[in-house]
Scaffold this active site. Structure first.
Site, mmCIF file in Angstrom:
data_model
loop_
_atom_site.group_PDB
_atom_site.id
_atom_site.type_symbol
_atom_site.label_atom_id
_atom_site.label_comp_id
_atom_site.label_asym_id
_atom_site.label_seq_id
_atom_site.Cartn_x
_atom_site.Cartn_y
_atom_site.Cartn_z
ATOM 1 N N ARG A 1 -49.359 42.010 -10.037
ATOM 2 C CA ARG A 1 -50.338 42.364 -11.074
ATOM 3 C C ARG A 1 -51.639 42.831 -10.446
ATOM 4 O O ARG A 1 -52.264 43.767 -10.886
ATOM 5 C CB ARG A 1 -50.618 41.156 -11.982
ATOM 6 C CG ARG A 1 -49.668 41.057 -13.155
ATOM 7 C CD ARG A 1 -49.913 39.807 -13.912
ATOM 8 N NE ARG A 1 -49.857 38.647 -13.006
ATOM 9 C CZ ARG A 1 -49.825 37.391 -13.391
ATOM 10 N NH1 ARG A 1 -49.870 37.104 -14.663
ATOM 11 N NH2 ARG A 1 -49.759 36.407 -12.522
ATOM 12 N N ALA B 1 -37.196 33.153 -8.114
ATOM 13 C CA ALA B 1 -38.277 32.909 -9.070
ATOM 14 C C ALA B 1 -37.741 32.169 -10.293
ATOM 15 O O ALA B 1 -37.793 30.932 -10.364
ATOM 16 C CB ALA B 1 -38.934 34.229 -9.440
ATOM 17 N N ARG B 2 -37.223 32.900 -11.241
ATOM 18 C CA ARG B 2 -36.678 32.314 -12.448
ATOM 19 C C ARG B 2 -35.564 33.198 -12.978
ATOM 20 O O ARG B 2 -35.634 34.430 -12.859
ATOM 21 C CB ARG B 2 -37.742 32.217 -13.555
ATOM 22 C CG ARG B 2 -38.680 31.032 -13.444
ATOM 23 C CD ARG B 2 -37.974 29.714 -13.768
ATOM 24 N NE ARG B 2 -38.868 28.576 -13.671
ATOM 25 C CZ ARG B 2 -39.119 27.880 -12.553
ATOM 26 N NH1 ARG B 2 -38.543 28.188 -11.419
ATOM 27 N NH2 ARG B 2 -39.947 26.848 -12.587
ATOM 28 N N GLU C 1 -29.172 29.089 -16.807
ATOM 29 C CA GLU C 1 -28.695 28.056 -15.871
ATOM 30 C C GLU C 1 -28.782 26.673 -16.514
ATOM 31 O O GLU C 1 -29.641 26.452 -17.371
ATOM 32 C CB GLU C 1 -29.524 28.099 -14.567
ATOM 33 C CG GLU C 1 -30.999 27.786 -14.740
ATOM 34 C CD GLU C 1 -31.795 27.958 -13.443
ATOM 35 O OE1 GLU C 1 -31.689 29.021 -12.799
ATOM 36 O OE2 GLU C 1 -32.524 27.003 -13.107
ATOM 37 N N HIS D 1 -30.447 26.618 -7.846
ATOM 38 C CA HIS D 1 -31.882 26.376 -8.046
ATOM 39 C C HIS D 1 -32.385 25.273 -7.108
ATOM 40 O O HIS D 1 -32.893 24.243 -7.556
ATOM 41 C CB HIS D 1 -32.199 26.049 -9.509
ATOM 42 C CG HIS D 1 -33.631 26.303 -9.866
ATOM 43 N ND1 HIS D 1 -34.038 26.687 -11.119
ATOM 44 C CD2 HIS D 1 -34.777 26.223 -9.126
ATOM 45 C CE1 HIS D 1 -35.363 26.824 -11.125
ATOM 46 N NE2 HIS D 1 -35.829 26.549 -9.925
ATOM 47 N N ILE D 2 -32.252 25.542 -5.812
ATOM 48 C CA ILE D 2 -32.649 24.541 -4.803
ATOM 49 C C ILE D 2 -33.812 25.038 -3.941
ATOM 50 O O ILE D 2 -34.008 24.550 -2.825
ATOM 51 C CB ILE D 2 -31.450 24.145 -3.897
ATOM 52 C CG1 ILE D 2 -30.793 25.393 -3.269
ATOM 53 C CG2 ILE D 2 -30.432 23.321 -4.680
ATOM 54 C CD1 ILE D 2 -29.770 25.058 -2.179
ATOM 55 N N GLY D 3 -34.593 25.997 -4.480
ATOM 56 C CA GLY D 3 -35.685 26.566 -3.683
ATOM 57 C C GLY D 3 -36.611 25.514 -3.089
ATOM 58 O O GLY D 3 -37.032 25.621 -1.940
HETATM 59 C C1 DGY Z 1 -40.624 25.361 -9.336
HETATM 60 O O1 DGY Z 1 -41.346 24.464 -8.900
HETATM 61 O O2 DGY Z 1 -40.971 26.122 -10.227
HETATM 62 C C2 DGY Z 1 -39.284 25.446 -8.724
HETATM 63 O O3 DGY Z 1 -38.462 26.370 -9.316
HETATM 64 C C3 DGY Z 1 -38.746 24.039 -8.706
HETATM 65 O O4 DGY Z 1 -37.558 23.818 -9.088
#
Ligand code: DGY
Length: 329
Positions: free
Chosen positions: A178, A238-239, A268, A286-288
């Site tokens: 952005r 990210a998501r 998910e 989702h193990i970031g």
């Molecule tokens: C976050 O903190 O947003 C990560 O995706 C954790 O799961």
């Protein structure tokens, strides 16, 4: 009397202990995933919620619980919380930024490398007994070192991934965000700010690290994938929802891009079956942020926020500080 708080999912016992020193704690030791209605019901009489990123806190949940004062998310992402609805009702929302930056960047970089070098495919090939001889073109992938790293979303985690690429792997970094970084942040990385179409066209390895908002929904769909190089990889830490998973599966199937590394998914923990069937995508659940030290730090920060907010202190990472000081009864 101590204020009552709800801890929405199982967390470290020592965190529950800390919270119990200040609050009447209702915990979820069985780690059941509650529906929105169950969450609203269990929040009755609670002044605080310790959430973990998956619990949807919207106007309906807030309206059912006018006594609620704080929602403390144990995640940096907070798309599960309707922050404007919280603000309108004088409810403080907090998240857990900073403490997971490097850990999540590690996972993003690892997924990018695994996709580029076809590591998951290679592992499946070996384990299934197909490896019987050397071949000049066996599982050839693409180089990471010296390649162009494209980053969409250049916040803390994006910059941490850029550092790994630029300083560790000699990559050229391009990014879109952005807002453009200050020169003192761009220059050490040699990072070049480009428009989104240029990012998509030029990146050898594209990594998504932007927040999920209505504006970023399907930021990567078939039109965007069509701009990418056929040799490119796409990584999302990210998501889910930022990528149109069906469009991505089609692009991977048709070899319109080479490979992907995904840690997050639309809907998910359910994953689109078309993705599960493809060889050229590396999938992680989702193990970031999932290292012991980082998850402890995230839980600790979420507890710090909850305790400070409900005991008249200063919460370290508020999302809507305009509601402070809170009216505590
Ligand atoms: C976050 O903190 O947003 C990560 O995706 C954790 O799961």
């Amino acid at each position: 009397m101590k204020p009552a708080v709800l801890v929405a999912r199982a967390v470290f016992p020592e965190i529950l202990e800390r919270l119990r020193a200040h609050f009447e704690v209702q915990s979820n030791d069985d780690d059941v995933v509650w529906s929105r209605d169950e969450l609203a019901e269990r929040l009755r009489g609670k002044a605080g919620l310790f959430s973990t990123g998956g619990e949807r806190v919207d106007a309906a949940v807030l309206d059912a619980n006018p006594q609620l004062r704080v929602v403390s998310n144990m995640a940096v992402g907070y798309n599960n919380i309707d922050v404007p609805a919280c603000t309108a009702r004088g409810v403080l929302a907090t998240n857990a930024p900073g403490v997971l930056t490097e850990t999540t960047a590690d996972l993003g970089f690892a997924l990018m490398m695994a996709a580029a070098r076809r590591m998951a495919e290679g592992e499946r090939y070996l384990r299934s007994g197909q490896w019987t001889k050397w071949s000049y073109d066996l599982l050839v992938g693409s180089d990471v070192h010296g390649a162009t790293l494209g980053i969409l979303g250049m916040g803390r985690i994006g910059q941490a991934i850029a550092r790994r690429g630029a300083l560790g792997f000699g990559m050229q970094v391009i990014y879109h965000n952005r807002s453009r970084l200050a020169p003192e942040d761009e220059v050490p990385l040699g990072a070049r700010y480009v428009d989104k179409a240029t990012l998509l066209r030029e990146a050898d390895h594209l990594v998504l690290v932007l927040p999920y908002t209505p504006e970023s929904h399907h930021a990567i769909g078939s039109a965007e994938l069509a701009l990418m190089k056929p040799s490119a990889t796409l990584t999302n830490v990210a998501r889910g929802g930022i990528v149109d998973d069906a469009a991505l599966a089609a692009a991977l199937r048709d070899k319109r891009i080479a490979a992907a590394g995904l840690d997050v998914f639309e809907g998910e923990p359910v994953v689109l079956p078309a993705l599960l069937e493809l060889p050229n995508v590396v999938l992680t659940p989702h193990i970031g942020s999932a290292t012991g030290a980082t998850r402890r730090a995230m839980a600790g920060l979420a507890a710090d926020n909850l305790i400070a907010a409900l005991t008249g202190g200063t919460p370290p990472t508020p999302l809507n500080p305009a509601v402070l000081p809170l009216k505590l009864s």
